[in-house]
Motif scaffolding. Structure first.
Motif, PDB file in Angstrom:
ATOM      1  N   ALA A  13       0.830  -1.210   0.000  1.00 34.04           N
ATOM      2  CA  ALA A  13       0.000   0.000   0.000  1.00 34.04           C
ATOM      3  C   ALA A  13       0.865   1.262   0.000  1.00 34.04           C
ATOM      4  O   ALA A  13       0.559   2.238  -0.699  1.00 34.04           O
ATOM      5  CB  ALA A  13      -0.922  -0.003   1.218  1.00 34.04           C
ATOM      6  N   ARG A  14       1.961   1.245   0.752  1.00 38.47           N
ATOM      7  CA  ARG A  14       2.836   2.419   0.798  1.00 38.47           C
ATOM      8  C   ARG A  14       3.494   2.647  -0.553  1.00 38.47           C
ATOM      9  O   ARG A  14       3.584   3.783  -1.034  1.00 38.47           O
ATOM     10  CB  ARG A  14       3.901   2.242   1.884  1.00 38.47           C
ATOM     11  N   ALA A  15       3.956   1.565  -1.163  1.00 41.45           N
ATOM     12  CA  ALA A  15       4.571   1.700  -2.480  1.00 41.45           C
ATOM     13  C   ALA A  15       3.557   2.182  -3.511  1.00 41.45           C
ATOM     14  O   ALA A  15       3.850   3.053  -4.339  1.00 41.45           O
ATOM     15  CB  ALA A  15       5.168   0.363  -2.914  1.00 41.45           C
ATOM     16  N   ALA A  16       2.348   1.630  -3.448  1.00 39.28           N
ATOM     17  CA  ALA A  16       1.310   2.023  -4.400  1.00 39.28           C
ATOM     18  C   ALA A  16       0.915   3.480  -4.229  1.00 39.28           C
ATOM     19  O   ALA A  16       0.640   4.180  -5.206  1.00 39.28           O
ATOM     20  CB  ALA A  16       0.087   1.126  -4.232  1.00 39.28           C
ATOM     21  N   THR A  17       0.911   3.949  -2.986  1.00 35.69           N
ATOM     22  CA  THR A  17       0.561   5.347  -2.717  1.00 35.69           C
ATOM     23  C   THR A  17       1.561   6.298  -3.366  1.00 35.69           C
ATOM     24  O   THR A  17       1.192   7.345  -3.895  1.00 35.69           O
ATOM     25  CB  THR A  17       0.504   5.599  -1.199  1.00 35.69           C
ATOM     26  N   LEU A  18       2.838   5.924  -3.330  1.00 33.24           N
ATOM     27  CA  LEU A  18       3.856   6.773  -3.944  1.00 33.24           C
ATOM     28  C   LEU A  18       3.657   6.883  -5.453  1.00 33.24           C
ATOM     29  O   LEU A  18       3.873   7.936  -6.049  1.00 33.24           O
ATOM     30  CB  LEU A  18       5.247   6.213  -3.645  1.00 33.24           C
ATOM     31  N   ILE A  19       3.233   5.805  -6.079  1.00 32.14           N
ATOM     32  CA  ILE A  19       3.041   5.804  -7.532  1.00 32.14           C
ATOM     33  C   ILE A  19       1.703   6.411  -7.925  1.00 32.14           C
ATOM     34  O   ILE A  19       1.552   6.956  -9.026  1.00 32.14           O
ATOM     35  CB  ILE A  19       3.140   4.361  -8.073  1.00 32.14           C
ATOM     36  N   ALA A  58      10.847  14.838  -2.881  1.00 32.65           N
ATOM     37  CA  ALA A  58      11.228  14.522  -1.500  1.00 32.65           C
ATOM     38  C   ALA A  58      10.538  13.247  -1.034  1.00 32.65           C
ATOM     39  O   ALA A  58      11.150  12.397  -0.362  1.00 32.65           O
ATOM     40  CB  ALA A  58      10.875  15.689  -0.586  1.00 32.65           C
ATOM     41  N   LYS A  59       9.275  13.072  -1.392  1.00 34.35           N
ATOM     42  CA  LYS A  59       8.551  11.858  -1.012  1.00 34.35           C
ATOM     43  C   LYS A  59       9.115  10.629  -1.721  1.00 34.35           C
ATOM     44  O   LYS A  59       9.233   9.557  -1.121  1.00 34.35           O
ATOM     45  CB  LYS A  59       7.064  12.015  -1.334  1.00 34.35           C
ATOM     46  N   LEU A  60       9.468  10.779  -2.988  1.00 35.25           N
ATOM     47  CA  LEU A  60      10.014   9.649  -3.739  1.00 35.25           C
ATOM     48  C   LEU A  60      11.401   9.260  -3.234  1.00 35.25           C
ATOM     49  O   LEU A  60      11.747   8.070  -3.199  1.00 35.25           O
ATOM     50  CB  LEU A  60      10.073   9.995  -5.225  1.00 35.25           C
ATOM     51  N   VAL A  61      12.194  10.237  -2.835  1.00 37.94           N
ATOM     52  CA  VAL A  61      13.512   9.946  -2.263  1.00 37.94           C
ATOM     53  C   VAL A  61      13.358   9.265  -0.911  1.00 37.94           C
ATOM     54  O   VAL A  61      14.024   8.272  -0.611  1.00 37.94           O
ATOM     55  CB  VAL A  61      14.349  11.233  -2.139  1.00 37.94           C
ATOM     56  N   GLU A  62      12.442   9.784  -0.075  1.00 42.27           N
ATOM     57  CA  GLU A  62      12.200   9.181   1.235  1.00 42.27           C
ATOM     58  C   GLU A  62      11.703   7.738   1.097  1.00 42.27           C
ATOM     59  O   GLU A  62      12.067   6.863   1.880  1.00 42.27           O
ATOM     60  CB  GLU A  62      11.171  10.005   2.005  1.00 42.27           C
ATOM     61  N   GLY A  63      10.878   7.490   0.080  1.00 43.00           N
ATOM     62  CA  GLY A  63      10.354   6.149  -0.144  1.00 43.00           C
ATOM     63  C   GLY A  63      11.328   5.236  -0.864  1.00 43.00           C
ATOM     64  O   GLY A  63      10.996   4.087  -1.162  1.00 43.00           O
ATOM     65  N   GLU A  64      12.529   5.746  -1.181  1.00 42.62           N
ATOM     66  CA  GLU A  64      13.595   4.981  -1.839  1.00 42.62           C
ATOM     67  C   GLU A  64      13.209   4.516  -3.242  1.00 42.62           C
ATOM     68  O   GLU A  64      13.689   3.506  -3.733  1.00 42.62           O
ATOM     69  CB  GLU A  64      14.026   3.783  -0.975  1.00 42.62           C
ATOM     70  N   PHE A  65      12.343   5.293  -3.886  1.00 48.16           N
ATOM     71  CA  PHE A  65      12.043   5.061  -5.296  1.00 48.16           C
ATOM     72  C   PHE A  65      13.034   5.814  -6.181  1.00 48.16           C
ATOM     73  O   PHE A  65      13.278   5.424  -7.317  1.00 48.16           O
ATOM     74  CB  PHE A  65      10.629   5.538  -5.624  1.00 48.16           C
ATOM     75  N   VAL A  66      13.565   6.901  -5.654  1.00 41.18           N
ATOM     76  CA  VAL A  66      14.435   7.800  -6.408  1.00 41.18           C
ATOM     77  C   VAL A  66      15.650   8.141  -5.550  1.00 41.18           C
ATOM     78  O   VAL A  66      15.537   8.247  -4.325  1.00 41.18           O
ATOM     79  CB  VAL A  66      13.670   9.082  -6.811  1.00 41.18           C
ATOM     80  N   THR A  67      16.791   8.288  -6.195  1.00 41.04           N
ATOM     81  CA  THR A  67      17.990   8.764  -5.499  1.00 41.04           C
ATOM     82  C   THR A  67      18.360  10.142  -6.040  1.00 41.04           C
ATOM     83  O   THR A  67      17.945  10.523  -7.147  1.00 41.04           O
ATOM     84  CB  THR A  67      19.173   7.811  -5.697  1.00 41.04           C
TER      85      THR A  67
END
Length: 253
Positions: A13-19, A58-67
């Motif tokens: 759910a957390r990963a899906a929320t980011l996308i 910032a949210k994508l970096v925090e979620g480790e989707f983006v560096t």
């Protein structure tokens, strides 16, 4: 019950929320070719302000989707790894198409369908046609490259991209060596051969270390070039000739 490492459930759910946010989805799609981009370029592609882009990044970096890396005063963002791109490609298989409301959107859509990158390997019609040629020439073996849902379910213990096993043949090693690809020194820390189910073609395209090495070599030879549309790739005239000679592949116009 004997204690051992605690096996945790994954937070889908957390990963899906980011996308799920449309702007973040656009940002992730822009980064899906694996190249780093500045926030300004991502803001332009997503059609949002610089401040809003900064919040999403910032949210994508925090979620480790983006560096993020710094070069002087500039910051560049890129996908955290090929698994993120593979997840986006898999979601695209079940996602409804976005409406096309302009000629510009139509042209961009056509370019992505013809040829694009999926992180660091080739996708679209060019990528799937190349995969088919590798199989027909006996460079790879193990499957016919056509996506069938029942194939993925049958060997459930393996994960997406591994449930159908492709192998590089001895003939294939020699053939790729002639093209300048040393299959004994593929990109490290990842499987040598994986596949992705191409969302636009519903066939397999080659991923993994071999897919990355092959795409990199085609760029080095100037057989393919980056287009103006993010992720889009153009086949050069030299590439059309080279692919036909090397793999018997005659790309569609």
């Amino acid at each position: 019950m004997d204690g051992g490492p605690l096996k945790q459930q994954t937070d889908i759910a957390r990963a899906a929320t980011l996308i799920a946010d449309p702007s973040r989805a656009k940002i992730l799609k822009c980064l899906a070719d694996g190249r780093p981009l500045p926030a300004s370029a991502l803001a332009g592609e997503a059609g949002i302000s610089a401040a809003t882009t900064s919040v999403h990044l910032a949210k994508l970096v925090e979620g480790e989707f983006v560096t993020v890396t710094r070069q002087g005063r500039n910051r560049y963002f890129r996908l955290a790894g090929p698994d993120i791109s593979a997840a986006l490609e898999a979601l695209a298989l079940i996602a409804p198409p976005l409406p096309i409301t302009s000629l510009k959107q139509s042209n961009r859509n056509s370019a992505l369908h013809r040829a694009r990158t999926c992180y660091d390997h080739l996708a679209g019609q060019l990528g799937t046609d190349l995969m088919a040629a590798l199989l027909e020439r006996g460079i790879l073996a193990g499957h016919d490259g056509i996506h069938r849902a029942e194939d993925a379910v049958r060997d459930r213990p393996a994960s997406y991209g591994h449930d159908i096993r492709y192998e590089l043949t001895d003939t294939g090693r020699a053939h790729l060596a002639d093209l300048g690809i040393d299959t004994n020194h593929l990109p490290p820390r990842r499987p040598s051969i994986r596949y992705c189910v191409d969302w636009s073609e519903h066939r397999h395209h080659l991923a993994g270390g071999l897919g990355a090495a092959l795409a990199a070599r085609l760029f080095e030879l100037d057989w393919v070039r980056w287009g103006t549309v993010p992720r889009a790739v153009h086949l050069t005239q030299a590439g059309a000739t080279g692919l036909e000679q090397a793999f018997g592949l005659a790309p569609a116009d």
